[in-house]
Design a protein around this motif. Structure first.
Motif, mmCIF file in Angstrom:
data_model
loop_
_atom_site.group_PDB
_atom_site.id
_atom_site.type_symbol
_atom_site.label_atom_id
_atom_site.label_comp_id
_atom_site.label_asym_id
_atom_site.label_seq_id
_atom_site.Cartn_x
_atom_site.Cartn_y
_atom_site.Cartn_z
ATOM 1 N N ALA A 192 44.222 -27.642 -22.025
ATOM 2 C CA ALA A 192 43.830 -27.057 -20.779
ATOM 3 C C ALA A 192 43.246 -27.872 -19.937
ATOM 4 O O ALA A 192 42.463 -28.789 -20.004
ATOM 5 N N SER A 193 43.574 -27.529 -18.564
ATOM 6 C CA SER A 193 42.942 -28.219 -17.382
ATOM 7 C C SER A 193 41.459 -28.048 -17.185
ATOM 8 O O SER A 193 40.756 -28.980 -17.124
ATOM 9 N N PHE A 234 46.300 -20.658 -22.847
ATOM 10 C CA PHE A 234 46.731 -20.686 -21.175
ATOM 11 C C PHE A 234 46.838 -19.271 -20.887
ATOM 12 O O PHE A 234 46.460 -19.254 -19.586
ATOM 13 N N HIS A 267 43.746 -17.750 -18.002
ATOM 14 C CA HIS A 267 44.562 -18.376 -16.830
ATOM 15 C C HIS A 267 43.489 -18.398 -15.346
ATOM 16 O O HIS A 267 44.052 -19.166 -14.724
ATOM 17 N N GLU A 271 42.421 -21.898 -15.612
ATOM 18 C CA GLU A 271 43.298 -22.906 -15.585
ATOM 19 C C GLU A 271 43.823 -22.786 -13.914
ATOM 20 O O GLU A 271 43.747 -24.082 -13.274
#
Ligand SMILES: C[S@@+](CC[C@H](N)C(=O)[O-])C[C@H]1O[C@@H](n2cnc3c(N)ncnc32)[C@H](O)[C@@H]1O
Length: 348
Positions: A54-55, A210, A214, A217
């Motif tokens: 994950a970012s 994800f 979201h 993200e």
């Protein structure tokens, strides 16, 4: 810290004492999520590498793990936070998508997020403070959200915390050395430098991070994606590329086996759960080729969302949780004497 499914807050004291008893000086946290386990290891003096797909998790790891808090200019960070907190809100993509078309945050807080996030991108992109500021903004937004902790739905009536004003706080940098990586654990495990200890905490069922996170993200990437459905999820949630093998019942066994083969660490600690697709016996059988195996069972409270109830996509309660407690298996694998010492430490 953000509300996070599967976060190991309650396991941290146990994991810290296991790491100490193992005598490790270097550790890998391969599914680091909130980074709280990696943070604990770093605080106890280990050099830690943190990995996640994950970012937002990468932003956390670049704040708390790879940045040496002792070398950071704290006064500069404090001034930047104060300056950003005084930003006048200006509605944009975030407000429209997550506060008007959906109701995850109150619009006045959404407008602050939009304005502050734009400033972080334009004024701090090349600064050492970029990830700490992003982390601080995500944590600030999490404190005023209107969800049960997952971003698959928002509450029908505003959560009381959503009325509070968004405020960025100091994330509290940690002194010491560390490394942050974003990527698939299955690709990275064999290529990362060897460590004394590796902690593996993969997803254990179909719930995809994800999709569940979201908004974090999108806030991290700041890529203004097209969205779909009542939850306004990123359109790429549908892409096969954004799926993890650990969320697939068909792929999970082979994926764990591959990790167990590839990870270059003397001792492994693997977290798993009694609600997962794999049984405790499956796990033990998979781990045995790597060394002596011991399992510590921890009974701890289920994730708060599950305690509140089961909600549909519109945030409407559609069911009661089946049971309130679950068991976490903490599987230790490695040289017999060391594993026995770790088990001994877990009892004190
Ligand atoms: C159970 S959570 C870890 C929670 C973490 N230990 C904590 O306390 O916050 C699982 C994590 O694995 C990440 N993940 C899922 N598939 C992955 C993959 N193939 N490679 C690396 N990370 C992955 C998810 O983004 C999520 O953060």
């Amino acid at each position: 810290m953000i509300k996070y499914l599967g976060s190991k807050r309650t396991l941290v004291p146990l994991l810290s004492s296991l790491a100490a008893a193992s005598g490790a000086q270097t550790a890998l946290d391969l599914f680091t999520g909130t980074t709280r386990v990696a943070q604990a290891f770093k605080r106890q003096g280990l050099t830690v590498s943190a990995v996640d797909l994950a970012s937002y998790s990468e932003a956390f790891a670049r704040t708390w793990i790879s940045l040496d808090g002792a070398a950071a200019n704290q006064a500069e960070l404090t001034a930047a936070l104060a300056d950003l907190n005084s930003t006048v809100g200006e509605p944009g993509y975030f407000t429209k998508t997550f506060c008007e078309d959906a109701r995850y945050f109150q619009p006045q807080n959404g407008a602050k997020v939009d304005a502050i996030r734009n400033r972080i991108e334009s004024e701090y992109k090349n600064s050492w403070m970029y990830h700490p500021l992003l982390t601080s903004l995500i944590l600030a937004a999490d404190r005023v959200d209107s969800t049960t902790g997952l971003q698959m739905a928002f509450l029908k009536s505003w959560a009381s915390r959503s009325f509070n004003q968004l405020e960025m706080r100091d994330p509290g940098l940690i002194a010491g050395e560390g490394f942050a990586y974003r990527g698939d654990a299955l690709d990275l495990a064999a290529t990362l430098p060897p460590t004394d200890l590796a902690y593996l905490d993969p997803p254990y069922n179909q719930h995809r991070y994800f999709a569940n996170y979201h908004i974090w993200e999108t806030l991290t990437r700041w890529d203004h994606p097209e969205v779909y459905g009542i939850a306004n999820k990123r359109i790429d949630v549908r892409d096969p590329d954004t799926k993890s093998a650990f969320n697939s019942k068909r792929e999970i066994s082979a994926s764990i086996e591959k990790l167990l083969t590839d990870v270059r660490a003397e001792t492994l600690i693997l977290s798993y759960n009694n609600e997962s697709w794999l049984s405790k016996d499956d796990l033990i059988a998979m781990c045995e080729p790597r060394g002596h195996v011991a399992v510590i069972e921890v009974d701890f409270k289920r994730y708060v969302g599950a305690q509140i109830g089961i909600f549909n996509q519109a945030g409407k309660k559609v069911g009661e949780p089946k049971h309130q407690r679950n068991l976490e298996y903490v599987v230790l694998v490695g040289e017999r004497k060391r594993v026995e010492k770790m088990v001994g430490a877990s009892k004190t």
